[in-house]
Design a protein around this motif. Structure first.
Motif, short mmCIF file in Angstrom:
data_model
loop_
_atom_site.label_atom_id
_atom_site.label_comp_id
_atom_site.label_asym_id
_atom_site.label_seq_id
_atom_site.Cartn_x
_atom_site.Cartn_y
_atom_site.Cartn_z
N ARG A 154 0.85 -1.19 0.00
CA ARG A 154 0.00 0.00 0.00
C ARG A 154 0.88 1.24 0.00
O ARG A 154 1.81 1.37 0.79
CB ARG A 154 -0.89 -0.01 1.25
CG ARG A 154 -1.94 1.10 1.27
CD ARG A 154 -2.98 0.87 0.21
NE ARG A 154 -4.00 1.88 0.21
CZ ARG A 154 -5.16 1.77 0.85
NH1 ARG A 154 -5.42 0.66 1.54
NH2 ARG A 154 -6.05 2.73 0.81
N HIS A 155 0.59 2.16 -0.90
CA HIS A 155 1.32 3.43 -0.96
C HIS A 155 0.32 4.55 -1.19
O HIS A 155 -0.32 4.63 -2.25
CB HIS A 155 2.36 3.41 -2.09
CG HIS A 155 3.12 4.70 -2.22
ND1 HIS A 155 3.93 5.19 -1.23
CD2 HIS A 155 3.18 5.61 -3.24
CE1 HIS A 155 4.47 6.33 -1.62
NE2 HIS A 155 4.02 6.61 -2.83
N LEU A 156 0.13 5.39 -0.15
CA LEU A 156 -0.86 6.45 -0.19
C LEU A 156 -2.24 5.86 -0.51
O LEU A 156 -2.71 5.02 0.23
CB LEU A 156 -0.45 7.52 -1.21
CG LEU A 156 0.92 8.19 -0.95
CD1 LEU A 156 1.26 9.19 -2.04
CD2 LEU A 156 0.93 8.86 0.42
N THR A 177 6.25 -4.99 10.19
CA THR A 177 7.22 -5.54 9.26
C THR A 177 7.36 -4.59 8.09
O THR A 177 6.37 -4.18 7.48
CB THR A 177 6.77 -6.92 8.75
OG1 THR A 177 6.64 -7.82 9.86
CG2 THR A 177 7.81 -7.49 7.78
N LEU A 178 8.61 -4.23 7.78
CA LEU A 178 8.89 -3.26 6.72
C LEU A 178 9.65 -3.93 5.59
O LEU A 178 10.57 -4.71 5.81
CB LEU A 178 9.72 -2.10 7.27
CG LEU A 178 9.05 -1.25 8.35
CD1 LEU A 178 10.05 -0.24 8.91
CD2 LEU A 178 7.82 -0.55 7.82
N LEU A 189 4.19 -4.34 5.59
CA LEU A 189 3.60 -5.59 5.14
C LEU A 189 2.78 -6.21 6.26
O LEU A 189 3.08 -6.02 7.44
CB LEU A 189 4.68 -6.58 4.71
CG LEU A 189 5.47 -6.30 3.44
CD1 LEU A 189 6.53 -7.37 3.25
CD2 LEU A 189 4.55 -6.26 2.22
N ASP A 190 1.77 -6.99 5.88
CA ASP A 190 0.94 -7.67 6.87
C ASP A 190 1.41 -9.10 7.11
O ASP A 190 0.61 -10.01 7.30
CB ASP A 190 -0.52 -7.68 6.41
CG ASP A 190 -1.14 -6.30 6.43
OD1 ASP A 190 -0.76 -5.50 7.28
OD2 ASP A 190 -2.00 -6.03 5.57
N TYR A 191 2.72 -9.32 7.09
CA TYR A 191 3.30 -10.63 7.36
C TYR A 191 4.37 -10.48 8.44
O TYR A 191 5.05 -9.45 8.52
CB TYR A 191 3.96 -11.23 6.11
CG TYR A 191 3.05 -11.45 4.95
CD1 TYR A 191 2.11 -12.49 4.97
CD2 TYR A 191 3.12 -10.66 3.80
CE1 TYR A 191 1.27 -12.71 3.88
CE2 TYR A 191 2.29 -10.87 2.71
CZ TYR A 191 1.37 -11.90 2.76
OH TYR A 191 0.54 -12.11 1.70
N LEU A 193 8.09 -11.90 9.92
CA LEU A 193 9.28 -12.42 9.26
C LEU A 193 9.23 -13.94 9.17
O LEU A 193 9.73 -14.54 8.20
CB LEU A 193 10.55 -11.98 10.00
CG LEU A 193 10.89 -10.48 9.96
CD1 LEU A 193 12.30 -10.25 10.50
CD2 LEU A 193 10.77 -9.90 8.56
N ASP A 194 8.65 -14.59 10.16
CA ASP A 194 8.51 -16.05 10.11
C ASP A 194 7.67 -16.46 8.91
O ASP A 194 7.98 -17.45 8.22
CB ASP A 194 7.86 -16.57 11.40
CG ASP A 194 8.80 -16.50 12.58
OD1 ASP A 194 10.02 -16.55 12.38
OD2 ASP A 194 8.31 -16.40 13.72
N GLU A 195 6.61 -15.74 8.65
CA GLU A 195 5.76 -16.05 7.50
C GLU A 195 6.48 -15.76 6.19
O GLU A 195 6.42 -16.54 5.24
CB GLU A 195 4.46 -15.25 7.59
CG GLU A 195 3.56 -15.71 8.73
CD GLU A 195 2.40 -14.76 8.98
OE1 GLU A 195 1.37 -15.21 9.52
OE2 GLU A 195 2.51 -13.56 8.65
N LEU A 196 7.18 -14.63 6.14
CA LEU A 196 7.91 -14.27 4.93
C LEU A 196 8.97 -15.30 4.58
O LEU A 196 9.21 -15.61 3.41
CB LEU A 196 8.56 -12.90 5.09
CG LEU A 196 7.64 -11.69 5.05
CD1 LEU A 196 8.39 -10.43 5.44
CD2 LEU A 196 7.02 -11.52 3.67
N GLU A 197 9.60 -15.85 5.60
CA GLU A 197 10.69 -16.80 5.37
C GLU A 197 10.22 -18.02 4.60
O GLU A 197 10.97 -18.60 3.81
CB GLU A 197 11.29 -17.22 6.71
CG GLU A 197 12.64 -17.86 6.61
CD GLU A 197 13.29 -18.07 7.96
OE1 GLU A 197 14.46 -18.46 8.00
OE2 GLU A 197 12.61 -17.85 8.98
N THR A 198 8.96 -18.41 4.78
CA THR A 198 8.43 -19.56 4.06
C THR A 198 8.04 -19.21 2.63
O THR A 198 7.82 -20.10 1.81
CB THR A 198 7.20 -20.14 4.78
OG1 THR A 198 6.12 -19.20 4.72
CG2 THR A 198 7.52 -20.44 6.24
N MET A 199 7.93 -17.92 2.31
CA MET A 199 7.50 -17.48 0.99
C MET A 199 8.66 -17.16 0.05
O MET A 199 8.47 -17.06 -1.16
CB MET A 199 6.64 -16.21 1.11
CG MET A 199 5.45 -16.31 2.01
SD MET A 199 4.66 -14.68 2.17
CE MET A 199 3.42 -15.04 3.41
#
Length: 258
Positions: A154-156, A177-178, A189-191, A193-199
């Motif tokens: 999301r941006h503006l 989370t940035l 972001l709505d994740y 880091l643990d979730e991001l790591e799996t993606m």
């Protein structure tokens, strides 16, 4: 049913609390601790607990150290992103092992297992059976069929697609989370880091510590640091130091050298 959460990532603790409220309203999360020292101090105070959810990787070390410093008075369900801890997890009083991000059905199954095993005559740890099969199952759960190629941020008043090749690193600040780009932009972001790591593709991204996931192209310099840690200089430069723990230093060097 009184439950203790041992989790050093605030967003992950919040989400697990919310998930428990959805699937098991009878569960009462009476306290949350975020480190080995804090957990040991709390457990020594003699709380009445029925179950503990315990993250393995804490800011001050691995939570297995808690068992070496005090009596853990309740069964444990471990939560972590790393399947290599499975065998060690079952050598203590663990009844299950949930791989992050935790899925609702898996949490329900773990709670069902707890209720089945929680008989007055049965206070011993779960037997070490079928561990090889368990580890294989965890590895399969941890391998996505397809890694993320872009994120929508999301941006503006609009949404922007960010290709993974444009990402320098991800940074967790408290419950936020940035995503930081190579163009020095940052987006929330709505994740976790643990979730991001799996993606993310593990050949391109590395979990440096509890606060950072870095892209291989963002690493400009690597310096030895106190207590066998590594200090990373990234481009663009983050506001916080990026340190790789002593336990993951060799793995990081192998990853960089591929």
């Amino acid at each position: 049913m009184n439950v203790l959460l041992i989790e050093d990532e605030e967003l992950a603790a919040f989400r697990l609390t919310q998930l428990l409220a959805e699937v098991a309203p009878h569960v009462n999360v009476i306290h949350t601790t975020a480190s080995i020292d804090e957990s040991v101090t709390y457990l020594k105070s003699g709380p009445v607990l029925d179950l503990i959810f315990m993250d393995i990787e804490l800011a001050d070390g691995q939570s297995f150290e808690i068992f070496e410093q005090t009596t853990v008075p309740a069964p444990v369900i471990f939560t972590t992103s790393y399947d290599e801890y499975a065998i060690r997890a079952f050598k203590v009083n663990s009844i299950d092992y949930l791989l992050k991000p935790i899925k609702q059905q898996e949490l329900i199954a773990s709670l069902d297992k707890f209720h089945q095993l929680n008989r007055p005559a049965n206070s011993s740890p779960v037997p070490l059976v079928a561990i090889d099969a368990l580890v294989q199952q965890l590895r399969q759960q941890g391998q996505p069929t397809d890694y993320r190629r872009r994120f929508l941020v999301r941006h503006l008043s609009q949404w922007l697609p960010i290709e993974v090749g444009e990402i320098a690193f991800f940074h967790s600040e408290e419950r936020v989370t940035l995503l930081h780009t190579v163009q020095e932009q940052k987006f929330t972001l709505d994740y976790t880091l643990d979730e991001l790591e799996t993606m993310l593709d593990p050949t391109a991204f590395f979990r440096a510590n509890r606060q950072f996931i870095v892209h291989i192209n963002s690493v400009q310099q690597i310096h030895p640091y106190f207590n066998h840690k590594l200090k990373l200089l990234l481009r663009p430069t983050p506001t916080d130091e990026v340190l790789v723990s002593r336990e993951r230093a060799n793995e990081f060097k192998k990853w960089m050298g591929k």
